[in-house]
Design a protein around this motif. Structure first.
Motif, PDB file in Angstrom:
ATOM      1  N   ALA A   1       0.845  -1.184   0.000  1.00  0.00           N
ATOM      2  CA  ALA A   1       0.000   0.000   0.000  1.00  0.00           C
ATOM      3  C   ALA A   1       0.882   1.235   0.000  1.00  0.00           C
ATOM      4  O   ALA A   1       1.969   1.224   0.549  1.00  0.00           O
ATOM      5  N   ILE A   2       0.390   2.292  -0.619  1.00  0.00           N
ATOM      6  CA  ILE A   2       1.132   3.548  -0.696  1.00  0.00           C
ATOM      7  C   ILE A   2       0.256   4.646  -0.123  1.00  0.00           C
ATOM      8  O   ILE A   2      -0.922   4.754  -0.449  1.00  0.00           O
ATOM      9  N   GLU A   3       0.835   5.468   0.729  1.00  0.00           N
ATOM     10  CA  GLU A   3       0.113   6.582   1.336  1.00  0.00           C
ATOM     11  C   GLU A   3       0.943   7.837   1.146  1.00  0.00           C
ATOM     12  O   GLU A   3       2.129   7.855   1.442  1.00  0.00           O
ATOM     13  N   VAL A   4       0.319   8.896   0.606  1.00  0.00           N
ATOM     14  CA  VAL A   4       1.009  10.164   0.369  1.00  0.00           C
ATOM     15  C   VAL A   4       0.467  11.182   1.353  1.00  0.00           C
ATOM     16  O   VAL A   4      -0.735  11.385   1.451  1.00  0.00           O
ATOM     17  N   THR A   5       1.366  11.823   2.104  1.00  0.00           N
ATOM     18  CA  THR A   5       0.970  12.804   3.106  1.00  0.00           C
ATOM     19  C   THR A   5       1.852  14.038   3.018  1.00  0.00           C
ATOM     20  O   THR A   5       2.895  14.023   2.384  1.00  0.00           O
ATOM     21  N   GLY A   6       1.426  15.084   3.675  1.00  0.00           N
ATOM     22  CA  GLY A   6       2.229  16.291   3.788  1.00  0.00           C
ATOM     23  C   GLY A   6       1.815  17.378   2.813  1.00  0.00           C
ATOM     24  O   GLY A   6       1.010  17.162   1.916  1.00  0.00           O
ATOM     25  N   PRO A   7       2.382  18.586   3.002  1.00  0.00           N
ATOM     26  CA  PRO A   7       2.067  19.705   2.108  1.00  0.00           C
ATOM     27  C   PRO A   7       2.678  19.469   0.728  1.00  0.00           C
ATOM     28  O   PRO A   7       3.643  18.706   0.595  1.00  0.00           O
ATOM     29  N   PRO A   8       2.137  20.123  -0.303  1.00  0.00           N
ATOM     30  CA  PRO A   8       2.627  19.886  -1.663  1.00  0.00           C
ATOM     31  C   PRO A   8       4.131  20.111  -1.833  1.00  0.00           C
ATOM     32  O   PRO A   8       4.769  19.432  -2.620  1.00  0.00           O
ATOM     33  N   ARG A  14       4.683   6.953   2.113  1.00  0.00           N
ATOM     34  CA  ARG A  14       4.909   5.804   2.994  1.00  0.00           C
ATOM     35  C   ARG A  14       4.477   4.560   2.241  1.00  0.00           C
ATOM     36  O   ARG A  14       3.346   4.428   1.805  1.00  0.00           O
ATOM     37  N   VAL A  15       5.410   3.647   2.066  1.00  0.00           N
ATOM     38  CA  VAL A  15       5.160   2.414   1.341  1.00  0.00           C
ATOM     39  C   VAL A  15       5.186   1.264   2.327  1.00  0.00           C
ATOM     40  O   VAL A  15       6.127   1.116   3.091  1.00  0.00           O
ATOM     41  N   VAL A  16       4.130   0.464   2.330  1.00  0.00           N
ATOM     42  CA  VAL A  16       4.078  -0.730   3.162  1.00  0.00           C
ATOM     43  C   VAL A  16       4.327  -1.922   2.245  1.00  0.00           C
ATOM     44  O   VAL A  16       3.564  -2.183   1.326  1.00  0.00           O
ATOM     45  N   THR A  17       5.416  -2.617   2.485  1.00  0.00           N
ATOM     46  CA  THR A  17       5.786  -3.746   1.641  1.00  0.00           C
ATOM     47  C   THR A  17       4.964  -4.977   1.994  1.00  0.00           C
ATOM     48  O   THR A  17       4.231  -4.992   2.987  1.00  0.00           O
ATOM     49  N   GLN A  24       9.462   5.166   4.519  1.00  0.00           N
ATOM     50  CA  GLN A  24       8.960   6.518   4.274  1.00  0.00           C
ATOM     51  C   GLN A  24      10.080   7.339   3.656  1.00  0.00           C
ATOM     52  O   GLN A  24      11.207   7.320   4.104  1.00  0.00           O
ATOM     53  N   GLN A  25       9.734   8.062   2.579  1.00  0.00           N
ATOM     54  CA  GLN A  25      10.707   8.915   1.916  1.00  0.00           C
ATOM     55  C   GLN A  25       9.976  10.040   1.207  1.00  0.00           C
ATOM     56  O   GLN A  25       8.766  10.008   1.058  1.00  0.00           O
ATOM     57  N   ARG A  26      10.750  11.036   0.779  1.00  0.00           N
ATOM     58  CA  ARG A  26      10.144  12.153   0.058  1.00  0.00           C
ATOM     59  C   ARG A  26       9.626  11.659  -1.277  1.00  0.00           C
ATOM     60  O   ARG A  26      10.246  10.843  -1.937  1.00  0.00           O
TER      61      ARG A  26
END
Length: 102
Positions: A1-8, A14-17, A24-26
């Protein structure tokens, strides 16, 4: 699963393998090209490469819009206003959009 968070300006991904590990990375540093061996990316690339040239152009132009867009929006960036075939160009874009929608 992939989750994108934070300001633009500083989106985090955040990638869950499959093993349940969290990475988690930029978002700017995520390299999709390294995922070509995965089924999801491979099928997507195969589908994009199989598109007709007009449909591929629509997909590439659609990638730069931030929200919904219409055929006149696409025509504004793809068709010359001085050309004699503006209606034909609009019809081609409309046909490509309909084919992509199916």
């Amino acid at each position: 699963a992939i989750e994108v968070t934070g300001p633009p300006a500083d989106r985090q991904c955040r990638v869950v393998t499959v093993d349940g590990e969290n990475e988690q990375q930029r978002l700017a540093r995520v390299t999709i090209a390294a995922w070509v061996h995965t089924s999801m990316v491979g099928k997507c690339l195969s589908l994009l490469e199989s598109l007709d040239p007009q449909e591929a152009a629509v997909v590439k132009m659609a990638a730069v819009f931030n929200g919904p867009f219409s055929v006149p929006d696409l025509a504004a960036s793809a068709c010359s206003i001085w050309g004699k075939s503006l209606r034909v160009d609009l019809l081609r874009l409309f046909k490509a959009c309909n084919k992509l929608r199916e």
